[in-house]
Design a protein around this motif. Structure first.
Motif, PDB file in Angstrom:
ATOM      1  N   CYS A   1       3.738 -42.755 -41.985  1.00  0.00           N
ATOM      2  CA  CYS A   1       3.183 -44.092 -41.762  1.00  0.00           C
ATOM      3  C   CYS A   1       2.994 -44.811 -43.097  1.00  0.00           C
ATOM      4  O   CYS A   1       3.297 -45.999 -43.228  1.00  0.00           O
ATOM      5  CB  CYS A   1       1.860 -43.963 -41.009  1.00  0.00           C
TER       6      CYS A   1
ATOM      7  N   TYR B   1      -3.059 -57.553 -34.517  1.00  0.00           N
ATOM      8  CA  TYR B   1      -3.984 -56.950 -35.476  1.00  0.00           C
ATOM      9  C   TYR B   1      -5.156 -57.893 -35.738  1.00  0.00           C
ATOM     10  O   TYR B   1      -6.311 -57.477 -35.735  1.00  0.00           O
ATOM     11  CB  TYR B   1      -3.237 -56.648 -36.778  1.00  0.00           C
TER      12      TYR B   1
ATOM     13  N   GLY C   1      -8.987 -57.102 -38.077  1.00  0.00           N
ATOM     14  CA  GLY C   1      -8.378 -55.794 -37.844  1.00  0.00           C
ATOM     15  C   GLY C   1      -9.431 -54.697 -37.748  1.00  0.00           C
ATOM     16  O   GLY C   1     -10.573 -54.928 -37.327  1.00  0.00           O
ATOM     17  N   THR C   2      -9.017 -53.520 -38.144  1.00  0.00           N
ATOM     18  CA  THR C   2      -9.892 -52.355 -38.025  1.00  0.00           C
ATOM     19  C   THR C   2     -10.154 -51.738 -39.393  1.00  0.00           C
ATOM     20  O   THR C   2      -9.412 -51.975 -40.337  1.00  0.00           O
ATOM     21  CB  THR C   2      -9.231 -51.268 -37.165  1.00  0.00           C
TER      22      THR C   2
ATOM     23  N   SER D   1      -1.466 -49.729 -42.753  1.00  0.00           N
ATOM     24  CA  SER D   1      -1.783 -50.638 -41.650  1.00  0.00           C
ATOM     25  C   SER D   1      -0.657 -51.640 -41.413  1.00  0.00           C
ATOM     26  O   SER D   1      -0.646 -52.356 -40.399  1.00  0.00           O
ATOM     27  CB  SER D   1      -3.090 -51.393 -41.938  1.00  0.00           C
TER      28      SER D   1
ATOM     29  N   LEU E   1      -4.988 -59.119 -42.966  1.00  0.00           N
ATOM     30  CA  LEU E   1      -5.229 -57.830 -43.628  1.00  0.00           C
ATOM     31  C   LEU E   1      -5.722 -58.028 -45.063  1.00  0.00           C
ATOM     32  O   LEU E   1      -5.083 -58.706 -45.850  1.00  0.00           O
ATOM     33  CB  LEU E   1      -3.941 -56.987 -43.626  1.00  0.00           C
TER      34      LEU E   1
ATOM     35  N   SER F   1      -1.868 -61.694 -40.377  1.00  0.00           N
ATOM     36  CA  SER F   1      -2.666 -60.629 -39.768  1.00  0.00           C
ATOM     37  C   SER F   1      -4.096 -60.626 -40.299  1.00  0.00           C
ATOM     38  O   SER F   1      -4.996 -60.048 -39.694  1.00  0.00           O
ATOM     39  CB  SER F   1      -2.034 -59.261 -40.053  1.00  0.00           C
TER      40      SER F   1
ATOM     41  N   GLU G   1     -12.265 -45.021 -36.619  1.00  0.00           N
ATOM     42  CA  GLU G   1     -11.576 -46.293 -36.848  1.00  0.00           C
ATOM     43  C   GLU G   1     -12.056 -47.285 -35.804  1.00  0.00           C
ATOM     44  O   GLU G   1     -11.889 -47.071 -34.599  1.00  0.00           O
ATOM     45  CB  GLU G   1     -10.045 -46.143 -36.770  1.00  0.00           C
TER      46      GLU G   1
ATOM     47  N   ILE H   1      -4.594 -47.087 -47.114  1.00  0.00           N
ATOM     48  CA  ILE H   1      -4.880 -47.608 -45.775  1.00  0.00           C
ATOM     49  C   ILE H   1      -4.312 -49.019 -45.609  1.00  0.00           C
ATOM     50  O   ILE H   1      -3.825 -49.384 -44.535  1.00  0.00           O
ATOM     51  CB  ILE H   1      -6.402 -47.585 -45.481  1.00  0.00           C
ATOM     52  N   THR H   2      -4.358 -49.817 -46.667  1.00  0.00           N
ATOM     53  CA  THR H   2      -3.758 -51.151 -46.600  1.00  0.00           C
ATOM     54  C   THR H   2      -2.281 -51.018 -46.219  1.00  0.00           C
ATOM     55  O   THR H   2      -1.800 -51.660 -45.270  1.00  0.00           O
ATOM     56  CB  THR H   2      -3.854 -51.857 -47.975  1.00  0.00           C
TER      57      THR H   2
ATOM     58  N   THR I   1      -4.365 -47.862 -37.161  1.00  0.00           N
ATOM     59  CA  THR I   1      -3.751 -47.224 -38.319  1.00  0.00           C
ATOM     60  C   THR I   1      -3.688 -45.709 -38.122  1.00  0.00           C
ATOM     61  O   THR I   1      -2.736 -45.061 -38.545  1.00  0.00           O
ATOM     62  CB  THR I   1      -4.558 -47.577 -39.586  1.00  0.00           C
TER      63      THR I   1
ATOM     64  N   ARG J   1      -7.910 -52.475 -48.517  1.00  0.00           N
ATOM     65  CA  ARG J   1      -8.913 -51.500 -48.078  1.00  0.00           C
ATOM     66  C   ARG J   1      -9.398 -50.599 -49.206  1.00  0.00           C
ATOM     67  O   ARG J   1     -10.167 -49.679 -48.980  1.00  0.00           O
ATOM     68  CB  ARG J   1      -8.329 -50.633 -46.956  1.00  0.00           C
TER      69      ARG J   1
END
Ligand SMILES: Cc1cc2nc3c(=O)[nH]c(=O)nc-3n(C[C@H](O)[C@H](O)[C@H](O)COP(=O)(O)O)c2cc1C
Ligand code: SF4
Ligand code: FES
Lengths: 172, 523
Positions: B205, B330, B340-341, B318, B154, B152, B357, B314-315, B110, B157
């Motif tokens: 991003c 991911y 993921g991270t 990503s 996800l 993924s 990260e 952050i969600t 990310t 976050r």
């Protein structure tokens, strides 16, 4: 006041000085068409005047078709909005945990003692208003404080604090 | 000058770097270059997230980017004398940035571009892999995009770790003609700054992630609800949004796809509770930020009563890499159900604070000592608060806990937004417990009595304990209050404040007593 509609002018806000009234009207006109316009308007008023005057609430309420009580309810809910004018500079001291871990409590005590005021108060010379803040996103290099709108400072020791205050006082 | 490309010098404009003096360093470098008749290109990048090295100045040399750090204004002339523009030797020369162990050992997915690119340049963004995810998404059916996010693994976050794909699917399945994407950029937790760093260091991003979310659920309007304490992020976001519009990546008919997405930043006004999603929506609507009863879920009836995806910064940030590299890429990072991270934030009393990260699975101890370098003060680390002001205080005995949502829950702690705040042995845990109650009292939205009144009673009772008054009985009162708050609160502000309080009592009981003997005798 070119953009003021006649119906706006008809609202009596006698206690609101003309220059403030113009600023409030500008804030309303700039944002009234946006969905959820009240917060952007209050921000614009405070950015222009330094606070949101009690006397402006009726005018804002009328223009947004809200009651004065509703607008007052919103203004008083948010810590950011002030209902009285601040000093020439606002010093926001971080009180949150990551800054506590680096000495924020001692800094807070020092700040209150040297300025001779508590939080939400202004020094006698009108230079500094002290406000608490709960995290400035600078938690890796505390204690942190923010002066006015965007002057962020890291690793603020009592000595650094004194220097910053002195500088702010000198800056008119 | 045309044959020789002028040297690129990077000086961060990240708020933490500015707080440590980056602005005057940037000014001094520009002035010194002018004075010496050297042409440089000054890039104001984000921060690499190594705060003990800020301001960290980088020079793009033939051998890669070379760092000098931490640079003070007074060092600038010396750096020019040492030919730092060619990577020359100097006491502050750290060497190749990419080789710094703290960075090299991370899994930057990310945060891949943060600190690397010019945050406001669409061109630079694309040159470093930006907009690949959206380009792929625009060629997919909405359901396929959602499927990628689901696959993924996800999870949100922002704290609650709810699967993002499930939330998106709920919104996609509604039939409303107006849907919204809302980004929760309220980042109120102490010890967290990853949202801020991303918004300042790679705002495009986030913009790309929100645009993908719009395409995935057929939403055409997005709002970023940003806390007013983040003036630098506000400027960066607005500038990046304007540039994205100009380049055709926002607005009607995005890059000829026929899809529309508009985006706007709205400022909060200093209320922690407005980070709670339903309170945030009320605030966006121009009201007091009071928590709503659920159901209805925001996914069904959210902003202005319409279906709304609300996700943390952050969600959403990503999502571009998930769409670009595919879900499996991911998902292959991480452990258990934490895929993921996580951009972890090392804060408080640590030598090497900053952004790390890492794939889920790293232990708290590795983060505190291998990355964090132990305490800043040099004294033993005694307690660590993870997950913000509602997170538990963890003692040394729990430092081997793995960063994984379930592993944290198993020891009564919370990973939250990934903030880690370290305290050395000078901490008074009764004082920390008191603060947790005080914070709850200050920030309560006022809807539930246990939260509003219980927290104030909590402060008073802990004060009594600290004064040595009827310690045993008053500890029982605090425990009782915590139970009432835990079960009688509508949201996690009232409901989770008991975690820091109870964990302090449980693991650091010695700070709450023992009862002085003369008092015991008096009773
Ligand atoms: C008191 C309280 C404060 C919160 N503050 C934030 C916050 O600052 N940022 C955030 O992203 N989520 C915050 N949350 C979580 C949100 O309610 C919500 O779960 C989140 O926005 C969902 O996005 P995600 O699934 O991407 O995490 C908070 C929750 C509570 C109860
Ligand atoms: S728990 Fe507290 S903050 Fe949450 S809804 Fe109730 S009163 Fe509001
Ligand atoms: S806790 Fe002080 S800046 Fe975050």
């Amino acid at each position: 006041m070119k953009h003021a509609q006649p119906r706006i002018a008809s609202i009596q806000s006698a206690d609101l000085p003309e220059s403030q009234r113009a600023a409030v009207l500008r804030a309303i006109e700039a944002h009234r068409e946006r969905p959820g316009a009240l917060l952007p308007i209050l921000h614009a008023v405070q950015d222009a005047l330094g606070y949101v005057p009690q006397e402006s609430l009726s005018l804002i309420a009328h223009e947004l078709n809200l009651t004065r009580a509703e607008v007052h309810g919103v203004v008083s809910f948010y810590h950011h909005f002030r209902s009285s004018p601040p000093g020439r500079h606002i010093v926001r001291l971080c009180r949150a945990e990551a800054c506590q871990a680096l000495g924020a409590r001692a800094l807070e005590a020092h700040a209150k003692k040297t300025l001779g005021i508590d939080f939400h108060e202004t020094t006698g010379d009108g230079a500094i208003t002290l406000e608490p803040v709960y995290c400035l996103g600078n938690c890796g290099c505390g204690p942190s404080l923010l002066i006015d709108s965007d002057k962020l400072h890291a690793r603020v020791t009592p000595q650094v604090f004194d220097a910053l205050v002195q500088q702010a006082r000198a800056e008119s | 000058m045309s044959a020789v490309q002028c040297v690129k010098v990077y000086v961060p404009r990240d708020a933490a770097a500015l707080a440590l003096g980056a602005e005057s360093v940037a000014t001094a470098i520009a002035a010194e270059a002018r004075k010496r008749g050297i042409e440089i290109e000054l890039v104001r990048n984000g921060s690499r997230g190594m705060f003990w090295l800020e301001p960290l100045v980088e020079v793009a040399t033939r051998g890669g980017r070379i760092a000098y750090a931490p640079v003070k204004t007074a060092d600038v002339t010396g750096l020019f004398d040492a030919k730092f523009l060619d990577g020359g030797a100097h006491a502050l020369r750290v060497g190749a940035v990419a080789e710094i162990a703290y960075l090299k050992q991370q899994d930057r997915l990310t945060f891949a571009r943060v600190g690397v690119i010019d945050p406001l340049s669409v061109e630079d963004y694309i040159a470093h892999g930006g907009y690949r995810g959206l380009t792929r998404a625009l060629a997919m059916a909405p359901g396929e995009i959602v499927q990628q996010v689901t696959d993924s693994g996800l999870r949100g976050r922002g704290g609650a770790a709810f699967p993002a794909g499930i939330k998106w699917k709920t919104v996609l399945d509604t039939t409303s003609t107006q849907k919204y994407i809302v980004c929760n950029a309220d980042e109120g937790d102490s010890g967290t700054f990853s949202d801020r760093m991303l918004m300042e260091g790679d705002p495009l991003c986030l913009i790309e992630g929100m645009t993908i979310a719009g395409a995935a659920v057929d939403a055409t309007q997005g709002y970023i609800y940003l806390r007013s304490e983040y003036p630098h992020a506000y400027r960066a976001l607005n500038a990046a949004i304007a540039n994205a519009y100009t380049a055709g990546w926002l607005g009607t008919d995005i890059r000829g796809s026929g899809k529309r997405f508009d985006l706007e930043v709205r400022l909060g006004a200093g209320a922690y509770i407005c980070g709670e999603e339903t309170s945030l929506l009320d605030s966006l609507e121009g009201k007091r930020g009071q928590v709503r009863f659920k159901p209805p879920l925001p996914a069904i009836k959210g902003l202005f009563g319409q279906p709304t995806v609300i996700n943390n910064v952050i969600t959403l940030a990503s999502v571009p890499i998930i769409l670009y590299r595919a879900a499996e890429y991911y998902r292959d990072y991480g452990v258990g159900r934490s895929r993921g991270t996580l951009p972890i934030q090392l804060a408080g009393n640590l030598k090497h604070t900053g952004l790390v990260e890492k794939a889920f699975g790293v232990t708290l101890r590795e983060l505190l000592y291998d990355y964090g370098g132990g305490s800043w003060s040099g004294r033993p680390i005694r307690a660590v608060q993870v997950g913000g002001p509602l997170g538990a205080y963890m003692p040394e005995a729990q430092f081997d806990t793995m960063l994984d949502y379930e592993a944290f829950a198993a020891v009564g702690a919370m990973l939250g937004h990934g903030g880690i705040v370290a305290f050395d042995d000078s901490v008074d845990m009764a004082e920390q417990a008191r603060y947790a109650m005080e914070f709850c009292a200050v920030e309560s939205c006022g809807k539930c009595t246990p939260c509003r009144i219980g927290s104030t009673r909590g402060v008073e009772t802990i004060d009594k304990i600290r004064r040595g008054e009827r310690v045993t009985e008053n500890i029982a009162v605090v425990e009782d209050l915590c139970n009432t708050m835990k079960f009688g609160s509508l949201c996690a502000l009232g409901g989770f404040t008991p975690y820091p309080v109870m964990s302090a009592l449980k693991h650091f009981k010695e700070d709450f007593g023992p009862l002085p003997t003369h008092l015991e005798a008096a009773e």
